[in-house]
Design an enzyme around this catalytic site. Structure first.
Site, PDB file in Angstrom:
ATOM      1  N   ALA A   9       0.836  -1.202   0.000  1.00 30.55           N
ATOM      2  CA  ALA A   9       0.000   0.000   0.000  1.00 30.55           C
ATOM      3  C   ALA A   9       0.868   1.248   0.000  1.00 30.55           C
ATOM      4  O   ALA A   9       0.724   2.137   0.830  1.00 30.55           O
ATOM      5  CB  ALA A   9      -0.953  -0.009   1.179  1.00 30.55           C
ATOM      6  N   ALA A  11       2.198   4.387  -2.625  1.00 31.85           N
ATOM      7  CA  ALA A  11       1.391   5.436  -3.251  1.00 31.85           C
ATOM      8  C   ALA A  11       0.294   4.834  -4.129  1.00 31.85           C
ATOM      9  O   ALA A  11      -0.890   5.144  -3.980  1.00 31.85           O
ATOM     10  CB  ALA A  11       2.301   6.346  -4.072  1.00 31.85           C
ATOM     11  N   GLY A  13      -0.845   1.641  -4.318  1.00 38.93           N
ATOM     12  CA  GLY A  13      -1.763   0.781  -3.561  1.00 38.93           C
ATOM     13  C   GLY A  13      -2.736   1.603  -2.739  1.00 38.93           C
ATOM     14  O   GLY A  13      -3.924   1.279  -2.635  1.00 38.93           O
ATOM     15  N   LYS A 188       3.698  -1.489 -21.889  1.00 38.45           N
ATOM     16  CA  LYS A 188       4.119  -0.621 -20.795  1.00 38.45           C
ATOM     17  C   LYS A 188       5.535  -0.975 -20.343  1.00 38.45           C
ATOM     18  O   LYS A 188       6.356  -0.096 -20.066  1.00 38.45           O
ATOM     19  CB  LYS A 188       3.140  -0.739 -19.621  1.00 38.45           C
ATOM     20  CG  LYS A 188       3.376   0.323 -18.560  1.00 38.45           C
ATOM     21  CD  LYS A 188       2.345   0.301 -17.455  1.00 38.45           C
ATOM     22  CE  LYS A 188       2.640   1.417 -16.442  1.00 38.45           C
ATOM     23  NZ  LYS A 188       1.860   1.268 -15.204  1.00 38.45           N
ATOM     24  N   ASN A 192       8.982   1.322 -20.038  1.00 36.64           N
ATOM     25  CA  ASN A 192       9.764   1.346 -18.801  1.00 36.64           C
ATOM     26  C   ASN A 192      11.178   0.800 -18.991  1.00 36.64           C
ATOM     27  O   ASN A 192      12.103   1.219 -18.300  1.00 36.64           O
ATOM     28  CB  ASN A 192       9.039   0.556 -17.708  1.00 36.64           C
ATOM     29  CG  ASN A 192       7.861   1.329 -17.139  1.00 36.64           C
ATOM     30  OD1 ASN A 192       7.907   2.549 -17.017  1.00 36.64           O
ATOM     31  ND2 ASN A 192       6.799   0.626 -16.799  1.00 36.64           N
ATOM     32  N   SER A 261      10.816   6.406 -12.544  1.00 38.28           N
ATOM     33  CA  SER A 261      10.768   5.872 -11.168  1.00 38.28           C
ATOM     34  C   SER A 261      12.041   5.109 -10.799  1.00 38.28           C
ATOM     35  O   SER A 261      12.470   5.127  -9.645  1.00 38.28           O
ATOM     36  CB  SER A 261       9.553   4.970 -11.007  1.00 38.28           C
ATOM     37  OG  SER A 261       9.650   3.866 -11.891  1.00 38.28           O
ATOM     38  N   GLU A 273      13.826  -2.120 -10.088  1.00 39.79           N
ATOM     39  CA  GLU A 273      13.051  -3.239 -10.631  1.00 39.79           C
ATOM     40  C   GLU A 273      13.609  -3.711 -11.978  1.00 39.79           C
ATOM     41  O   GLU A 273      12.894  -4.336 -12.758  1.00 39.79           O
ATOM     42  CB  GLU A 273      11.578  -2.824 -10.751  1.00 39.79           C
ATOM     43  CG  GLU A 273      10.976  -2.480  -9.381  1.00 39.79           C
ATOM     44  CD  GLU A 273       9.483  -2.202  -9.420  1.00 39.79           C
ATOM     45  OE1 GLU A 273       8.738  -2.953  -8.763  1.00 39.79           O
ATOM     46  OE2 GLU A 273       9.074  -1.240 -10.095  1.00 39.79           O
TER      47      GLU A 273
END
Lengths: 311, 311
Positions: A9, A11, A13, A188, A192, A261, A273
């Site tokens: 949870a 931003a 989430g 997407k 990224n 990000s 990631e």
């Protein structure tokens, strides 16, 4: 689907969870950040928009304190924390035999990883254009609009897909059921996989990156590799359209002044990631015997920088 | 060869020039840096070694002030300044029909570029393991030993090759005539094309770069591309031996604590020589229809960083 959990949870989430909660559903936020969980429970989730600030009362809980089972669990952790999260929820009895586990995370391969932990027919995939920012524990910043596409991971029709879609639309999340969610996920992921590592390696905004006269020659081979690997996995991507989307992000008037990000993760000392973007493309490439030198190199460069910046 | 010029009398040019001068030859330093030229003329070239400091009296001159012709001109400018230098020397009448023009610069393709300005049979190639550092105008720092290999660029035997080799050995420069100077040039260029851009992009020492657990997987494809392009140009490189040489540079006890020269150029605000290393490999690759994605990407990344750092 009476009981809904947002696992992870941050931003995003918190945005998704608060929207669904405001539509009248039973929603619980699950997150590993104690200060965030405590703030939400003490003061509610503070939502700041372009026009006002409001509080959403919503329960939050650490994974170790989860009780009871959920009918829908939306996974929005960092990619590398998602499997651990599902393991914890499974151990806590939070997953029953009909629980829909929906990943809305960026990146590739989540369905395969999840299907090693829970039955594949419980795994659902979503891709979203909603964004969100974190202001502090219990505080999020919401700008702009978005949309969601979803589908059961194995492509099968499922009443639960209809139900989840209904919940999202009740919550104003602009959702639709896709008959090819992988195409959207890969599209997407392509965006990224280009701008995230390159702007991170170069420590440049999207505009600064795009100002290089050979930017197109630089990004095209990265895209081409992804298109080839996707094709080998029966996902048809439109390389020219993807290039156009990437270049549409360059101007200062669009996304040019932002850092992607991954840049924020890296220079704030967090693991990126990359293994779920370029690294996963390289992995799929090896499996399909398709060379992915650009994605390999970008993955290595980011890992080299993680050695320096991750605390 | 009674009159010898060093065109580009930075650290390396000053080392080579001072050694030859000390062996009793008529040597002139030609350089574009006014303070350096003036300091050498006023106080002599100050040479600091590991054990002492001494002065070498040697004339220095700006290209525009060159008079008379030379029999041997050794080119040790930055790669991107070499053509302009030869044009200037040609315009000043410094090159006669037998002048040997010897490039000792790093990088690839110098012979082809030079042969567009002067007849190819006047072009000679050398590769050297000597190094040198600049302390300030008129001051150089010399450490370690080195060697030189040379050959006429078109591979033909030439009495001038013998003479130049004799001059270098008179000067203690440990020279030999090669029958395959391209192999040595390409081998050195391979080492430079791997560690120079990677350590520059990552802002890492050689040791820090080599500490990455997948460093070998990262450098091997770069080497493989160079080996393939060299082969298409009839230059046989030993990829395994080159990898070994690169890895031998990682330990702190060898070259690990250093940043490669490209790193020094970039972060001191100067254009790098990437177009004469990875960029030239990409260019040769295109000519031979051999893909060089890694060298392409490294070239682009360095140019992107030049946009930021070059003043």
């Amino acid at each position: 689907m009476t009981k809904i959990a947002i696992a992870g949870a941050g931003a995003m989430g918190s945005r998704i969870g608060s929207y669904i909660k405001q539509a009248g559903y039973d929603v619980t936020l699950i997150d590993t950040w104690p200060d965030h969980v405590q703030a939400i429970n003490n003061k509610g989730l503070e939502v700041q928009t372009e026009t006002n600030t409001y509080i959403v009362d919503i329960p939050a809980v650490l994974p170790k304190d989860v009780t009871g089972a959920f009918d829908l669990i939306i996974i929005l952790t960092k990619s590398m924390q998602s499997e651990e999260m599902i393991h914890q929820l499974k151990d806590k009895g939070a997953i029953h035999q009909d629980t829909a586990i929906l990943t809305m995370m960026n990146g590739l391969g989540h369905d395969e990883r999840f299907a090693k932990i829970v039955p594949r027919e419980q795994v659902f995939l979503a891709v979203t254009m909603w964004t969100a920012g974190m202001r502090g524990p219990g505080q999020i910043l919401l700008e702009g609009q978005g949309s969601i596409e979803l589908q059961r991971a194995d492509g099968q029709a499922d009443q639960r897909t209809e139900t989840i879609n209904q919940i999202f639309n009740d919550a104003g999340l602009n959702s639709k059921i896709s008959d090819n969610v992988f195409q959207s996920i890969w599209s997407k992921a392509t965006l990224n996989s280009v701008l995230n590592p390159l702007c991170s390696i170069l420590n440049k905004t999207i505009y600064e990156f795009g100002s290089y006269e050979h930017a197109r020659a630089m990004v095209t081979p990265v895209i081409d590799e992804i298109v080839a690997v996707a094709k080998a996995r029966n996902v048809e991507l439109d390389g020219a359209a993807l290039l156009e989307k990437i270049e549409a992000a360059y101007p200062k008037e669009t996304q040019g002044l932002h850092y992607p990000s991954m840049h924020q993760d890296l220079y704030n000392g967090r693991y990126t990631e990359v293994d779920y973007l370029n690294g996963q493309i390289s992995k799929y490439g090896r499996e399909a015997n398709i060379p992915t030198p650009n994605n390999d190199m970008l993955t290595h460069l980011i890992h080299q920088l993680e050695m320096r910046y991750v605390k």
